[in-house]
Design a protein around this motif. Structure first.
Motif, mmCIF file in Angstrom:
data_model
loop_
_atom_site.group_PDB
_atom_site.id
_atom_site.type_symbol
_atom_site.label_atom_id
_atom_site.label_comp_id
_atom_site.label_asym_id
_atom_site.label_seq_id
_atom_site.Cartn_x
_atom_site.Cartn_y
_atom_site.Cartn_z
ATOM 1 N N PHE B 35 0.840 -1.191 0.000
ATOM 2 C CA PHE B 35 0.000 0.000 0.000
ATOM 3 C C PHE B 35 0.882 1.250 0.000
ATOM 4 O O PHE B 35 1.966 1.254 0.580
ATOM 5 N N TYR B 37 0.432 5.382 1.042
ATOM 6 C CA TYR B 37 -0.399 6.423 1.649
ATOM 7 C C TYR B 37 0.302 7.761 1.514
ATOM 8 O O TYR B 37 1.540 7.843 1.550
ATOM 9 N N MET B 45 -4.073 10.761 6.766
ATOM 10 C CA MET B 45 -3.496 9.686 5.966
ATOM 11 C C MET B 45 -4.461 9.350 4.835
ATOM 12 O O MET B 45 -5.612 8.970 5.072
ATOM 13 N N PHE B 47 -5.178 7.097 1.457
ATOM 14 C CA PHE B 47 -4.818 5.911 0.681
ATOM 15 C C PHE B 47 -4.678 6.276 -0.784
ATOM 16 O O PHE B 47 -5.526 6.964 -1.354
ATOM 17 N N PHE B 91 4.096 7.249 2.493
ATOM 18 C CA PHE B 91 4.430 6.037 3.240
ATOM 19 C C PHE B 91 4.074 4.798 2.431
ATOM 20 O O PHE B 91 2.980 4.685 1.876
ATOM 21 N N ARG B 95 1.149 -5.662 4.116
ATOM 22 C CA ARG B 95 0.427 -6.612 4.938
ATOM 23 C C ARG B 95 0.614 -7.983 4.311
ATOM 24 O O ARG B 95 0.489 -8.132 3.099
ATOM 25 N N GLN B 100 -3.273 -9.276 10.367
ATOM 26 C CA GLN B 100 -4.340 -8.296 10.341
ATOM 27 C C GLN B 100 -3.813 -6.880 10.439
ATOM 28 O O GLN B 100 -4.565 -5.959 10.715
ATOM 29 N N LYS B 101 -2.535 -6.691 10.187
ATOM 30 C CA LYS B 101 -1.955 -5.382 10.436
ATOM 31 C C LYS B 101 -0.990 -4.987 9.321
ATOM 32 O O LYS B 101 -0.488 -5.829 8.590
ATOM 33 N N LEU B 102 -0.774 -3.685 9.219
ATOM 34 C CA LEU B 102 0.171 -3.128 8.267
ATOM 35 C C LEU B 102 1.490 -2.808 8.958
ATOM 36 O O LEU B 102 1.504 -2.393 10.121
ATOM 37 N N PHE B 104 4.608 -0.199 8.334
ATOM 38 C CA PHE B 104 4.893 1.009 7.565
ATOM 39 C C PHE B 104 6.388 1.266 7.452
ATOM 40 O O PHE B 104 7.168 0.940 8.360
ATOM 41 N N GLY B 105 6.777 1.867 6.336
ATOM 42 C CA GLY B 105 8.125 2.382 6.198
ATOM 43 C C GLY B 105 8.255 3.719 6.912
ATOM 44 O O GLY B 105 7.292 4.252 7.466
ATOM 45 N N GLN B 106 9.456 4.281 6.853
ATOM 46 C CA GLN B 106 9.744 5.545 7.540
ATOM 47 C C GLN B 106 9.190 6.754 6.814
ATOM 48 O O GLN B 106 9.092 7.827 7.393
#
Lengths: 111, 114
Positions: B35, B37, B45, B47, B91, B95, B100-102, B104-106
């Protein structure tokens, strides 16, 4: 649809105080999440829930608690606030295979 | 462990140019989703685009496309004909199957210059 709503938008706490960040979604999503975002950083998962009555820890759960009594609501409780909890808090919701929808965020400062 | 890496802390691009934001990921699971964002200065945020690991074609959404190179484990975001309103943090997130979670990168801060 309002999507994901969060209250309050801003809050200043003193060290040792407690508060609850509210999150509500009206999209009937089973999955809900709490993230924190420190300045200049990405999002880190605090807690998440896959349905009413089911919660699990994320990457940075210490100092926080959650509950999920309904599909719509997923409050985040801060006990004994510390300066390290100064951050922007995002609530999100979604389904298993689709994108997460984020609330507008709560900016929390602990002094 | 699953990991997302965005190696460009900041990028500066002239308006109307195309821009590529890099994202590499690490997972041993063959089933995953990627994904992107956007986070403007107002903080929300937004999408942008999604790519599944089994999708045969690269995802596109308007001016956004995802350059998905599975063998290299990269999922770069391409913004064509950049606009001033594209200035924001971007970002990349992943997943994987059963999660059930993402993650994220920095993030990369993109600045579009007029």
């Amino acid at each position: 649809n309002a999507g994901v709503t969060q209250t309050p938008k801003f809050r200043i706490l003193k060290i040792g105080q407690s508060m609850t960040l509210q999150c509500t979604q009206d999209m009937n999503h089973n999955y809900m999440y709490w993230y924190r975002q420190d300045p200049g950083m990405g999002l880190k998962l605090i807690y998440y829930s896959v349905g009413a009555g089911i919660t699990d820890k994320g990457e940075v759960p210490n100092g926080y608690n959650v509950s999920r009594s309904t599909t719509e609501d997923f409050p985040l409780r801060l006990e004994l606030a510390a300066p390290s909890q100064t951050s922007v808090y995002f609530c999100a919701s979604g389904t298993l295979y689709n994108e997460q929808f984020f609330g507008p965020g709560t900016r929390l400062t602990v002094l | 462990a699953q990991k997302i890496t965005q190696t460009q802390p900041g990028m500066f691009v002239q308006e109307k140019e195309a821009v590529t934001l890099d994202c590499t990921y690490d997972t041993s699971d063959p089933s995953y989703g990627l994904f992107w964002y956007k986070q403007p200065s107002s903080g929300e945020m937004i999408f942008l685009i999604y790519q599944g690991s089994y999708d045969q074609q690269n995802a596109t959404e308007g001016r956004y496309s995802l350059n998905f190179q599975k063998a290299r484990k990269s999922a770069n975001l391409v913004i064509s004909a950049s606009q001033l309103g594209d200035s924001a943090m971007y970002f990349c997130a992943m997943r994987w199957r059963g999660a059930q979670k993402l993650v994220f990168g920095q993030g990369t801060r993109l600045t579009i210059n007029p």
